[in-house]
Scaffold this motif. Structure first.
Motif, PDB file in Angstrom:
ATOM      1  N   ASN A   5      -7.021  -2.627   6.888  1.00 20.70           N
ATOM      2  CA  ASN A   5      -6.738  -1.312   6.559  1.00 20.70           C
ATOM      3  C   ASN A   5      -7.079  -0.196   5.657  1.00 20.70           C
ATOM      4  O   ASN A   5      -7.344   1.082   5.158  1.00 20.70           O
ATOM      5  N   ALA A  38      -7.354   3.172   6.553  1.00 19.96           N
ATOM      6  CA  ALA A  38      -6.243   4.616   6.428  1.00 19.96           C
ATOM      7  C   ALA A  38      -5.777   4.579   5.594  1.00 19.96           C
ATOM      8  O   ALA A  38      -5.032   5.549   5.302  1.00 19.96           O
ATOM      9  N   PHE A  39      -6.015   4.016   4.717  1.00 21.33           N
ATOM     10  CA  PHE A  39      -5.322   3.983   3.168  1.00 21.33           C
ATOM     11  C   PHE A  39      -6.242   4.546   2.427  1.00 21.33           C
ATOM     12  O   PHE A  39      -5.678   5.309   1.322  1.00 21.33           O
ATOM     13  N   VAL A  99      -5.945  -4.083  -0.990  1.00 22.93           N
ATOM     14  CA  VAL A  99      -5.968  -3.674   0.387  1.00 22.93           C
ATOM     15  C   VAL A  99      -6.654  -4.601   1.319  1.00 22.93           C
ATOM     16  O   VAL A  99      -8.327  -4.983   1.128  1.00 22.93           O
ATOM     17  N   ASN A 112       0.965  -1.297  -0.050  1.00 21.45           N
ATOM     18  CA  ASN A 112      -0.329  -0.337   0.587  1.00 21.45           C
ATOM     19  C   ASN A 112       0.757   1.277   0.631  1.00 21.45           C
ATOM     20  O   ASN A 112       0.646   1.746  -0.887  1.00 21.45           O
TER      21      ASN A 112
END
Length: 124
Positions: free
Chosen positions: A89, A92-93, A85, A6
């Protein structure tokens, strides 16, 4: 090109947008990633989106979560980058990804509004 992690993906997107400077199209796609293990026994009833849409009680509910595949292509088929992803997560990504896109879209222009025509007033 293979899948990047990421952080690498976001830095590559920033680099692509900075080098492009609005000269050519950049395409971004995202979709749910189905793993190869799931493809063995995919049944339309089991693959319902019941975690998003209400379905009749006759169908089993789908509580499974899926990772998201995100791709960026710079107008050419040979310059693709992608990342996967995981659902944990994702929040936040998205924050980092959205910030990278906002700073990189320098070539966008606001849509020009048409001037409204003045209505003709007839005299009696």
């Amino acid at each position: 090109m293979g899948r990047l992690n990421n952080a690498e993906f976001i830095s590559k997107v920033e680099a692509i947008l900075a080098s492009n400077e609005g000269k050519s199209s950049v395409y971004f796609t995202q979709k749910r990633l189905s793993t190869p293990l799931e493809k063995e026994s995919i049944d339309l009833v089991k693959d319902l989106s019941s975690n998003v849409v209400e379905h009749p009680t006759a169908y089993p509910t789908n509580t499974q979560t899926y990772p998201v595949l995100i791709r960026a292509t710079l107008g050419k088929k040979d310059s693709k980058i992608s990342t996967v992803v995981e659902p944990a997560n994702l929040d936040a990504f998205w924050l980092e990804y959205a910030q990278a896109l906002k700073t990189g879209f320098v070539g966008l222009k606001k849509k020009e509004k048409k001037k409204a025509k003045k209505s003709k007033v007839t005299k009696p």
